[in-house]
Design an enzyme around this catalytic site. Sequence first.
Site, short mmCIF file in Angstrom:
data_model
loop_
_atom_site.label_atom_id
_atom_site.label_comp_id
_atom_site.label_asym_id
_atom_site.label_seq_id
_atom_site.Cartn_x
_atom_site.Cartn_y
_atom_site.Cartn_z
N GLU A 246 5.94 -95.24 -31.34
CA GLU A 246 7.90 -94.43 -31.54
C GLU A 246 7.40 -93.05 -30.87
O GLU A 246 8.54 -92.74 -30.50
CB GLU A 246 8.37 -94.44 -32.83
CG GLU A 246 9.94 -94.24 -32.44
CD GLU A 246 10.35 -94.32 -34.41
OE1 GLU A 246 11.34 -94.01 -33.73
OE2 GLU A 246 10.13 -94.36 -35.20
N GLU A 388 9.91 -79.74 -35.16
CA GLU A 388 9.31 -79.37 -36.39
C GLU A 388 7.64 -79.96 -37.05
O GLU A 388 7.35 -79.74 -37.72
CB GLU A 388 10.33 -78.99 -37.39
CG GLU A 388 11.13 -77.56 -36.87
CD GLU A 388 12.57 -78.74 -35.75
OE1 GLU A 388 13.24 -78.59 -34.68
OE2 GLU A 388 12.42 -79.55 -36.01
#
Length: 404
Positions: A246, A388
């Site tokens: 992914e 992040e």
Amino acid sequence: MDARLGDTHVRFRQEVRAFLDRELTGDIREGARRQAGIAADPSVGVAWQKKLNAHGWGAPAWPKEYGGTGWDAAQRQIFDEECIRAGAPSVWVSGLQLLGPVVMRFGTSEQKAFFLPRILDSEHYWAQGFSEPGSGSDLASLQMPAVRDGDDYVVSGTKIWTSHAHWANWIFLLVRTEKTANKRDGITFMVTPADAPGITVQPIISMSGEHETNQVFFDNVRIPVRYRIGAEGQGWDIAKYLLEFERSGAYAALSQSYLDIARRNARIPDPVTGERLWDDPCFRRDYADAQLRVTAQSWTEKRVISALSSGKNAGDALASILKVRGTEAQQASFEVSVTSLGAFGMADQREALRPGSNTPPIGPEGALQPTARHLNGRAASIYGGSNEIQRNILFRFIADGRIP
């Protein structure tokens, strides 16, 4: 690294272009032109997937033994680039790119025989049930329980941001089969038909107007044990393997296509003043910044292709780098393409974007998608593990000395 293509790959690019010129018909091309999200509407995407599969190109990354192409990494990259260049629709990835490799590696022989052919010919259209309210990027904190009851697991809870669940006829899930001190333990991977009793899909409409994501509710849904992939408690290892697929991918080609739109539109003179946005130094600065990002991403992707072609594994670190830099390059290119439209970038094109709509687009050629793409693409740095989180992963690699 040698980024030059050999004669074999040059001929392959020509073959792909010839196929696209021949098979990318008007209806499919027009449907792709209305794609603002991460994948085409199934009425378009499935039709294109069936054409690819009939030609033997339905699963570019699968090995031949499972019905795939057996292409090397460079061929897969060429195919992706040429499809984007030609304006082909993006095929939904959950089955082909995510679940398929998981079943190949962790599934039983019976599961492989049942699921893989049905993924390949689009009989099964898959949704990914990972995130929960409060458990997104911190995926290991998921809580949805699955309690063993004889030959079934009984599952209750909810999954959120479940893309294409309103179209899917199957869903793959991460569930918690055991509460443990280490939250990454006790997670299990399983699949279920989307029409199983107790499953309800509630739409979530994005700010760009698409119905792409959903919240899915499970009320005492019974999932047979035979639909568990891998061992009980092995779900986290399977999820990490799946997320490598992914988080990787070809970001640069799509980003470049929107920079091309931006450059073309910015060079059109204003009908009143005759001025061109291309001559505005502020616009040129933003365009140049986005172009540098895309060029850097392109070379990073070439590094991955070179590594894979020489038998090396791209690994978690490089997958995270591709995710961070790739999504940020895409967002920059989408934003510049909207800026290039001027006032036309504020037009509400949602009706014109609907498949089959006869509403004409507003503005110059290429004005239909950029604003919706820009709004939809804000989520790209969040889904699949936020950027992040990816930076935290990279820091751990650096701290452990695995990245110099």
